[in-house]
Design a protein around this motif. Structure first.
Motif, mmCIF file in Angstrom:
data_model
loop_
_atom_site.group_PDB
_atom_site.id
_atom_site.type_symbol
_atom_site.label_atom_id
_atom_site.label_comp_id
_atom_site.label_asym_id
_atom_site.label_seq_id
_atom_site.Cartn_x
_atom_site.Cartn_y
_atom_site.Cartn_z
ATOM 1 N N ALA A 173 12.445 2.790 -10.925
ATOM 2 C CA ALA A 173 13.844 2.367 -10.825
ATOM 3 C C ALA A 173 14.288 2.196 -9.375
ATOM 4 C CB ALA A 173 14.744 3.384 -11.523
ATOM 5 N N ASP A 174 13.616 2.882 -8.447
ATOM 6 C CA ASP A 174 13.996 2.814 -7.036
ATOM 7 C C ASP A 174 13.104 1.868 -6.237
ATOM 8 O OD1 ASP A 174 15.958 4.760 -7.486
ATOM 9 O OD2 ASP A 174 14.506 6.381 -7.187
ATOM 10 N N LEU A 175 12.161 1.201 -6.909
ATOM 11 C CA LEU A 175 11.171 0.397 -6.204
ATOM 12 C C LEU A 175 11.793 -0.804 -5.504
ATOM 13 C CD1 LEU A 175 8.257 -0.265 -5.489
ATOM 14 C CD2 LEU A 175 7.992 -1.312 -7.750
ATOM 15 N N ALA A 219 16.283 -10.327 5.050
ATOM 16 C CA ALA A 219 16.700 -9.666 3.812
ATOM 17 C C ALA A 219 16.156 -10.432 2.612
ATOM 18 C CB ALA A 219 18.222 -9.586 3.742
ATOM 19 N N VAL A 220 15.593 -9.723 1.645
ATOM 20 C CA VAL A 220 15.099 -10.364 0.422
ATOM 21 C C VAL A 220 16.272 -10.954 -0.337
ATOM 22 C CG1 VAL A 220 13.937 -9.978 -1.784
ATOM 23 C CG2 VAL A 220 13.113 -8.821 0.281
ATOM 24 N N ASP A 221 16.164 -12.233 -0.692
ATOM 25 C CA ASP A 221 17.295 -12.921 -1.307
ATOM 26 C C ASP A 221 17.288 -12.899 -2.827
ATOM 27 O OD1 ASP A 221 15.094 -14.576 -1.529
ATOM 28 O OD2 ASP A 221 16.156 -16.421 -1.016
ATOM 29 N N ASN A 242 12.970 -3.740 -0.589
ATOM 30 C CA ASN A 242 13.879 -4.564 0.209
ATOM 31 C C ASN A 242 14.189 -3.918 1.556
ATOM 32 O OD1 ASN A 242 13.870 -6.276 -1.961
ATOM 33 N ND2 ASN A 242 15.960 -5.821 -2.623
ATOM 34 N N GLU A 243 14.320 -2.605 1.559
ATOM 35 C CA GLU A 243 14.576 -1.900 2.818
ATOM 36 C C GLU A 243 13.389 -2.035 3.764
ATOM 37 O OE1 GLU A 243 15.547 2.653 4.406
ATOM 38 O OE2 GLU A 243 15.492 2.220 2.253
ATOM 39 N N ARG A 244 12.190 -1.829 3.248
ATOM 40 C CA ARG A 244 10.991 -1.933 4.076
ATOM 41 C C ARG A 244 10.779 -3.371 4.545
ATOM 42 N NH1 ARG A 244 5.929 0.749 4.406
ATOM 43 N NH2 ARG A 244 4.596 -0.505 5.794
ATOM 44 N N PHE A 245 11.033 -4.333 3.676
ATOM 45 C CA PHE A 245 10.827 -5.735 4.052
ATOM 46 C C PHE A 245 11.755 -6.134 5.189
ATOM 47 C CE2 PHE A 245 10.888 -10.307 3.865
ATOM 48 C CZ PHE A 245 9.564 -10.633 3.557
ATOM 49 N N LEU A 246 12.997 -5.732 5.106
ATOM 50 C CA LEU A 246 13.951 -6.045 6.175
ATOM 51 C C LEU A 246 13.515 -5.415 7.487
ATOM 52 C CD1 LEU A 246 16.653 -7.290 7.061
ATOM 53 C CD2 LEU A 246 17.771 -5.170 6.315
ATOM 54 N N SER A 247 13.016 -4.201 7.416
ATOM 55 C CA SER A 247 12.567 -3.508 8.615
ATOM 56 C C SER A 247 11.350 -4.189 9.237
ATOM 57 C CB SER A 247 12.237 -2.055 8.281
ATOM 58 O OG SER A 247 11.647 -1.397 9.383
ATOM 59 N N PHE A 261 0.832 -1.205 0.000
ATOM 60 C CA PHE A 261 0.000 0.000 0.000
ATOM 61 C C PHE A 261 0.865 1.252 0.000
ATOM 62 C CE2 PHE A 261 -1.926 3.215 2.900
ATOM 63 C CZ PHE A 261 -2.951 3.663 2.078
ATOM 64 N N ASP A 262 1.833 1.305 0.880
ATOM 65 C CA ASP A 262 2.687 2.487 0.972
ATOM 66 C C ASP A 262 3.515 2.679 -0.299
ATOM 67 O OD1 ASP A 262 1.769 3.160 3.497
ATOM 68 O OD2 ASP A 262 3.366 2.098 4.549
ATOM 69 N N LEU A 263 4.045 1.578 -0.842
ATOM 70 C CA LEU A 263 4.897 1.690 -2.021
ATOM 71 C C LEU A 263 4.100 2.099 -3.257
ATOM 72 C CD1 LEU A 263 7.324 -1.354 -1.617
ATOM 73 C CD2 LEU A 263 7.767 1.047 -1.094
#
Length: 490
Positions: free
Chosen positions: A367-369, A384-386, A374-379, A353-355
């Motif tokens: 390009a920055d998605l 970490a997304v592999d 990955n940053e949000r998922f780790l948080s 939703f946020d993204l």
């Protein structure tokens, strides 16, 4: 002939053509040869041009101005036709056709990129989809919030600010529950063994029919991303199979049966009308989630399922019905939304939703998605997304242009919580039936209270009429605390 009857006859043909469009989409995901993607894109664009022309036809506006409704159903039909007509007239016909063509082709590009873990192969296509959806949103928004304009396709009347406030209230309790579970110690056992494809599919069919899926008016096929398609007399579902992990097949099937049962159970008088389909994706999701989670993941139903799986597969790696219930409801920080437990699931949705709100609003570039994901998922998940298929390539929605769809999943969970609280109050002996593999008391309650009414009422009114209470997040969060508190002793 009256203006009302002329309008409803015209709309009936539009609805019939829309069903044909849906069948083309179903075929694309299940049966279509891979080399047909470009041609299918042209076919979808051509049919979308016809549909857009009908929805925006000036005659619809003229008939709406003259039509007089007497019954509640007629008034609701006029309201829904007027809403769709107003939206269609704002979107240029060439844009509607181009979106249909691009998103049809994009699904194949996404599927190949996902299979190859090749994000770069998908990004140019996603750039195009996002650009077109922003143009569409600008046409619809009339200077208002772009994301609100897209949400309206899936949850009419809902606003991003209201969703953000809802998620803001839910998030602290979900995070706190997750933390307690993660600190609780040993995790439940895993289901383990070899589970042949055809046996899984036979069991999924058996369970689908137990949950009320009418196979005379439906079918079960395989797809990369399970879905339900159609309404009325032709409602099809798909599932997926992994011979080492049967729960994905079984619970994907139950989830899609929730969607399909809603469509199959709408009153026959509403077929091929604007009332003859689910009123919103949030209400739709309430049906799939209550079937899958509150009913099929309950201790009563899993005790029956444990015995049935032992009959079919022998040793399944867990030693008791209680251990199986814990395994079915195991909480873990997995990558995949569709495989997420009930505690983590809404965190997956809040991320998306946020993204996508930032993408449509112009605050995040395609390009920055991946980096933002990955940053949000780790948080949020501590992992970490592999690889891309476990990250932003996992869902088909963005390739299809379904921006504004994701938040309805969590809204559906909230709706399901409200419905489940009411259902349990009315059916105090439900667990006795579920323990026999019989969810019919609950599915009959949902059919009579909600499903048969189709699009008669607005989304929120549909839930409140069925449950007899206001929509809040409290029943869902209380249910999660109680259920997982008992499983994990927290």
């Amino acid at each position: 002939m009256s203006a009302l009857s002329d309008l409803l006859a015209f709309q009936r043909q539009t609805e019939a053509l829309s069903q044909v469009m849906g069948r083309l989409g179903w075929d694309q995901e299940t049966m279509m040869p891979p080399g047909a993607a470009e041609q299918r894109g042209e076919e979808m664009a051509a049919l979308e041009s016809v549909l857009h022309a009908r929805r925006s036809d000036p005659r619809v506006g003229e008939l709406l101005a003259l039509a007089e409704a007497g019954t509640e159903a007629e008034k609701s039909q006029l309201r829904l036709i007027a809403h769709a007509h107003a939206r269609a007239t704002k979107v240029p016909a060439d844009l509607a056709a181009e979106l249909a063509r691009v998103t049809s082709v994009a699904q194949g590009i996404w599927a190949r990129a996902r299979a190859a873990d090749d994000l770069a192969a998908f990004l140019p296509t996603l750039e195009t989809v996002v650009r077109l959806k922003r143009i569409e949103a600008e046409a619809l928004a009339d200077g208002g919030d772009l994301y609100d304009a897209l949400i309206d396709d899936y949850e009419p009347g809902m606003k991003a600010a209201e969703l953000a406030a809802l998620f803001g209230r839910m998030r602290p309790r979900l995070v706190a529950l997750r933390a307690r579970i993660m600190e609780a110690g040993p995790t439940p056992e895993h289901v383990a063994g070899h589970f042949p494809k055809q046996v899984q599919l036979a069991l999924s069919r058996e369970i689908a029919m137990a949950f009320g899926y009418d196979m005379e008016h439906g079918r079960i096929d395989l797809a990369v991303h399970p879905f339900s398609s159609g309404s009325g007399a032709d409602v099809r579902i798909t599932t997926r199979v992994d011979e080492e992990e049967p729960l994905g097949c079984l619970y994907s099937t139950i989830h899609e049966v929730g969607h399909a049962a809603y469509e199959q159970n709408i009153a026959e008088d509403y077929r091929l009308s604007v009332l003859g389909q689910g009123v919103s994706m949030g209400v739709h999701e309430s049906q799939s989630r209550i079937y899958e989670n509150q009913l099929a993941r309950s201790a009563a139903f899993t005790s029956w399922l444990y015995g049935r799986m032992r009959d079919l597969f022998g040793d399944i790696g867990v030693a008791s019905p209680e251990a199986f219930h814990a395994a079915v409801n195991r909480v873990a920080s997995g990558y995949i939304r569709t495989e997420a437990d009930e505690v983590h699931y809404n965190l997956h949705i809040m991320l998306r939703f946020d993204l996508e709100r930032a993408l449509i609003g112009g605050d995040l570039a395609v390009a920055d998605l991946e980096g933002a994901w990955n940053e949000r998922f780790l948080s949020d998940f501590g992992v970490a997304v592999d690889r891309p298929r476990n990250g932003m390539l996992q869902d088909v929605h963005w390739s299809c242009g379904l921006f504004g769809y994701f938040p309805t999943y969590s809204l559906g969970n909230v709706y399901a919580g409200v419905l489940h609280e009411a259902l349990r109050g009315d059916l105090p002996d439900l667990d006795a039936a579920l323990a026999k593999g019989d969810p019919s008391p609950a599915t009959a309650w949902l059919r009579e209270r909600l499903q048969r009414h189709g699009g008669l009422r607005t989304p929120r009114a549909t839930i409140e009429h069925a449950a007899g209470r206001k929509v809040t997040e409290a029943p869902l969060l209380d249910y999660l605390d109680a259920k997982f508190g008992a499983i994990y002793g927290v």
